[in-house]
Motif scaffolding. Structure first.
Motif, short mmCIF file in Angstrom:
data_model
loop_
_atom_site.label_atom_id
_atom_site.label_comp_id
_atom_site.label_asym_id
_atom_site.label_seq_id
_atom_site.Cartn_x
_atom_site.Cartn_y
_atom_site.Cartn_z
N CYS A 66 -5.62 -12.96 -7.02
CA CYS A 66 -5.88 -12.19 -5.80
C CYS A 66 -6.53 -10.76 -6.08
CB CYS A 66 -4.67 -11.86 -5.26
SG CYS A 66 -4.76 -10.22 -3.96
N CYS A 111 -7.36 -8.62 -2.49
CA CYS A 111 -7.44 -9.59 -1.03
C CYS A 111 -6.79 -8.62 0.02
CB CYS A 111 -6.88 -10.88 -1.37
SG CYS A 111 -5.00 -10.86 -2.24
N ASP A 156 -4.81 -10.05 2.48
CA ASP A 156 -3.53 -10.64 2.79
C ASP A 156 -2.90 -11.19 1.49
OD1 ASP A 156 -1.28 -11.87 3.94
OD2 ASP A 156 -2.17 -12.79 5.49
N ARG A 157 -2.18 -10.37 0.82
CA ARG A 157 -1.52 -10.74 -0.32
C ARG A 157 -0.45 -12.02 -0.26
NH1 ARG A 157 -3.26 -5.86 -0.42
NH2 ARG A 157 -1.60 -4.94 0.68
N SER A 158 -0.10 -12.09 0.86
CA SER A 158 1.11 -13.24 1.07
C SER A 158 0.46 -14.50 1.10
CB SER A 158 1.50 -12.79 2.45
OG SER A 158 0.62 -13.09 3.62
N LYS A 159 -0.73 -14.68 1.09
CA LYS A 159 -1.54 -15.90 0.85
C LYS A 159 -1.92 -16.26 -0.34
CE LYS A 159 -3.27 -15.92 5.80
NZ LYS A 159 -4.69 -15.93 6.61
N TYR A 160 -1.85 -15.54 -1.21
CA TYR A 160 -1.95 -15.73 -2.62
C TYR A 160 -0.83 -15.88 -3.62
CZ TYR A 160 -6.95 -14.25 -1.72
OH TYR A 160 -8.27 -14.39 -1.14
N ALA A 196 5.05 -12.25 -3.00
CA ALA A 196 5.12 -13.57 -2.05
C ALA A 196 5.44 -14.70 -2.90
CB ALA A 196 3.83 -13.61 -0.99
#
Length: 307
Positions: free
Chosen positions: A238, A258, A260-264, A275
């Protein structure tokens, strides 16, 4: 004909060993389970590398550090953790009801009654083998981490006595997250181990590593601990500077982060995001045999509650 050949079995072993998390929990007459009140949860003692370092490397001279932005972006400031937020053991600690995060051993505030809640001994760049990570200069390898635990154990004994110390340690959660640096920053680093790779076949290196790890676990076991599970983790990214997947240069102040770190899956080339750590932690707590062996943390605690 004269070239060294690395066989597939070695790579199978290597990738199984790249990231090791061993959760150790010893219970005697304890009565605790997930999310019970503060006075019924165990202390938390953490050993390992940058996957679980909570800031020990902030206090040593080392090229392996995470005390700068954008690390810790979701904490509001850098903490010395090699991720945007919490580590796997931070999340496990929250899930089992510990108050706050387990403090790093080298922090000036870690002492006194604080150590009765547990201590984090992990160090970025650390490994099973003592010469692992020397490319970084300062780091605390597993043998030294266990020395630090032995000192902490003595501090606990001197503060609350033998009987209470034995009870605390026998009911504490112990974890070791280590192994990747022994390959990435040791045997597989050309500038450090080109001669070793020629003289020592990969299978022998793995055997030596396992042998050393067995001795270290035996030492920990002799202090009253019992091994109960293992976990293996993959890679991704990320925070990046260069490379197709952002893995050529470590995360730093000039890195692109990035939104939205919740997507990495991974914060950088090596370390998971908050996440991803949350998913890993929950699978360690609630997972099946594909995630953790022989039983998960919740099942282990339930057995303790029944015993």
């Amino acid at each position: 004909m004269g070239k060294n050949v690395v066989h597939k079995p070695f790579f199978n072993i290597l990738f199984q060993f790249l990231i090791i998390i061993i959760i150790i929990l010893v219970v005697s007459e304890s009565r605790f389970c997930l999310a019970e009140p503060k006075d019924t949860v165990p202390a938390n003692f953490v050993f390992g590398d940058s996957l679980v370092d909570a800031g020990n490397n902030n206090y040593i001279v080392s090229l392996s550090k995470a005390d700068f932005a954008p690390n810790g972006i979701d904490f509001g400031q850098p903490t010395g953790r090699y991720t945007n937020g919490r580590t796997i053991v931070d999340i496990i600690g929250q899930e089992i009801g510990l108050s706050g995060f387990t403090p790093p051993f080298l922090a000036p505030t870690t002492g006194g009654l604080t150590v009765l809640q547990g201590v984090n001994f992990a160090s970025g760049g650390g490994g099973i083998l003592n010469h692992t990570g020397k490319i970084f200069g300062g780091r605390i390898n597993l043998d030294a981490q266990m020395d630090n635990f032995a000192n902490t154990r003595q501090e606990i004994i001197s503060r609350i006595g033998d009987a209470a110390s034995n009870n605390l340690l026998q009911n504490a959660l112990f974890s070791i997250t280590i192994g990747s640096n022994d390959f990435i920053n040791n045997y597989l680093t050309p500038c450090l181990s080109k001669l070793d790779q020629k003289l020592v076949p990969p299978e022998l290196f793995v055997a030596a590593m396992i042998s050393r790890f067995r001795l270290q676990l035996t030492r920990l076991y002799s202090m009253g601990k019992k091994i109960v599970s293992r976990f293996e983790n993959p890679n991704s990214a990320c925070c990046q500077v260069a490379g197709r997947f952002g893995g050529l240069i470590p995360c730093g102040p000039t890195s692109k982060v990035c939104e939205d770190r919740s997507k990495y899956v991974f914060w950088d080339a090596y370390h998971p995001t908050d996440a991803a750590n949350a998913i890993i932690a929950m699978r360690l707590i609630n997972g099946d045999l594909a995630d953790i062996w022989p039983i998960n943390i919740k099942q282990l605690m339930a057995q303790s509650h029944m015993g």
